[in-house]
Design an enzyme around this catalytic site. Structure first.
Site, PDB file in Angstrom:
ATOM      1  N   LYS A  68      17.036 -22.269  -9.848  1.00 49.47           N
ATOM      2  CA  LYS A  68      16.199 -23.030 -10.788  1.00 49.47           C
ATOM      3  C   LYS A  68      17.017 -24.268 -11.167  1.00 49.47           C
ATOM      4  O   LYS A  68      17.623 -24.362 -12.243  1.00 49.47           O
ATOM      5  CB  LYS A  68      15.836 -22.169 -12.002  1.00 49.47           C
ATOM      6  CG  LYS A  68      14.705 -22.757 -12.830  1.00 49.47           C
ATOM      7  CD  LYS A  68      14.128 -21.713 -13.767  1.00 49.47           C
ATOM      8  CE  LYS A  68      13.350 -22.328 -14.905  1.00 49.47           C
ATOM      9  NZ  LYS A  68      12.245 -23.204 -14.538  1.00 49.47           N
TER      10      LYS A  68
HETATM   11  N1  PMP Z   1       7.858 -21.932 -10.509  1.00 44.45           N
HETATM   12  C1  PMP Z   1       8.430 -22.974 -11.116  1.00 44.45           C
HETATM   13  C2  PMP Z   1       8.642 -24.237 -10.344  1.00 44.45           C
HETATM   14  C3  PMP Z   1       8.823 -22.899 -12.464  1.00 44.45           C
HETATM   15  O1  PMP Z   1       9.390 -23.950 -13.070  1.00 44.45           O
HETATM   16  C4  PMP Z   1       8.585 -21.695 -13.163  1.00 44.45           C
HETATM   17  C5  PMP Z   1       8.978 -21.610 -14.614  1.00 44.45           C
HETATM   18  N2  PMP Z   1      10.307 -21.209 -14.713  1.00 44.45           N
HETATM   19  C6  PMP Z   1       7.985 -20.627 -12.491  1.00 44.45           C
HETATM   20  C7  PMP Z   1       7.627 -20.782 -11.166  1.00 44.45           C
HETATM   21  C8  PMP Z   1       7.715 -19.336 -13.197  1.00 44.45           C
HETATM   22  O2  PMP Z   1       8.917 -18.684 -13.489  1.00 44.45           O
HETATM   23  P1  PMP Z   1       9.058 -17.725 -14.749  1.00 44.45           P
HETATM   24  O3  PMP Z   1       7.904 -16.804 -14.721  1.00 44.45           O
HETATM   25  O4  PMP Z   1      10.346 -17.027 -14.501  1.00 44.45           O
HETATM   26  O5  PMP Z   1       9.058 -18.565 -15.962  1.00 44.45           O
END
Ligand code: PMP
Length: 290
Positions: free
Chosen positions: A158
């Site tokens: 991320k």
């Molecule tokens: N994809 C992207 C590009 C994101 O930024 C997020 C948010 N973090 C997600 C998917 C969903 O991840 P999460 O459920 O862990 O927040």
């Protein structure tokens, strides 16, 4: 999203110390600013508890490791810091942003010799999309930008740098009158939106793309569990845009977006149907009991 005014009175955790918001600025010479070497987490607090806090701290470490950044704080230290900061800020419901970035000791593509810093911030942030859209669904426009292959970019991290295509995509969609972007991957399969994972419903069954070149979101994993526990069949598979357009229902999942129905993609409309409502209800129920 404009930050609320109240954020300026919040406390921030910076490299082991709790500070005021105003005392946390960075110098303009900073590796992260110039070369995108930052990883981050978005988390939500419900009724004074951080949802899946440990999973987020673990993912922050994983994201940093993928970028060869050695975090100076352990998962346990980050967990303790989040709890302390939540206590200091006294929020019952909030959004938490925990992040790590390279400092300004070196300037150049190589990051050798740069420090790694960690900070945690939080603020009150009720909804990513306006609340009424939870009923009628948001609109997505297919982006011209594609999610890159895992051997082109560190797609399982991320990493802030990867969000460049998300920003370009979302801004273009909003300019064209949509709420967000639908992103395809480098092969042309459906991937996700600019900041959330995607599910589709067909004949009562749930389908979601295989996260082999984008984040396997923590909310995505939670929703898969919820579907299984609620007797809804779920399959992970590659989905082509044509198949997506034949779906009965579509929704997004993410920490910020939570479970958000999609009412339109490009020129095709979708209903906010029974399966989406059941998943939304189960998710909301889980959030009040964490
Ligand atoms: N994809 C992207 C590009 C994101 O930024 C997020 C948010 N973090 C997600 C998917 C969903 O991840 P999460 O459920 O862990 O927040």
């Amino acid at each position: 999203m404009l930050l609320p005014e109240s954020v300026h009175t919040t406390k921030v955790w910076l490299n082991g110390e709790v500070k005021s918001w105003a005392d946390c600025s960075l110098h303009i010479i900073n590796h992260s600013l110039h070369y995108g070497s930052c990883v981050f987490e978005g988390e939500r607090v419900y009724n004074g508890k951080i949802f899946k806090s440990l999973e987020h701290a673990e993912r922050l470490h994983k994201s940093a490791n993928i970028l060869n950044m050695q975090l100076p704080f352990s998962i346990e230290q980050i967990e303790a810091a989040k709890l302390k900061l939540l206590d200091d800020n006294g929020f019952d419901n909030a959004y938490v942003r925990c992040f790590a970035w390279r400092g300004g000791e070196v300037m150049g593509i190589s990051a050798q010799g740069a420090s790694v810093n960690v900070a945690i911030t939080m603020w009150e942030w009720p909804s990513y999309f306006p609340a009424e859209l939870k009923e009628k669904g948001i609109s997505l426009k297919t982006s011209k930008w594609r999610k890159p292959a895992p051997d082109t970019a560190p797609t399982q991290s991320k990493a802030a740098g990867l969000y460049m295509i998300g920003t370009l995509s979302k801004d273009q969609s909003v300019k064209d009158g949509y709420h967000d972007a639908l992103m395809l991957d480098y092969r042309g399969y459906v991937a996700e939106s600019s900041g959330a994972n995607l599910f589709m419903v067909k004949d009562g069954k749930l389908f979601t793309p295989i996260p082999d070149c984008f984040l396997n979101g923590i909310t995505r994993q939670t929703v898969i569990e919820l579907a299984k526990n609620n007797g809804i069949e779920i399959e992970e598979k590659h989905i082509l845009p044509d198949e997506l357009m034949q779906a009965d229902e579509i929704f997004l999942t993410g920490t910020a977006a939570e479970v958000t129905p999609v009412g339109k993609i490009d020129n095709t409309e979708f209903q906010v149907g029974e399966v989406t409502c059941r998943i939304m209800e189960a998710y909301n129920k889980l959030m009040v009991t964490i």
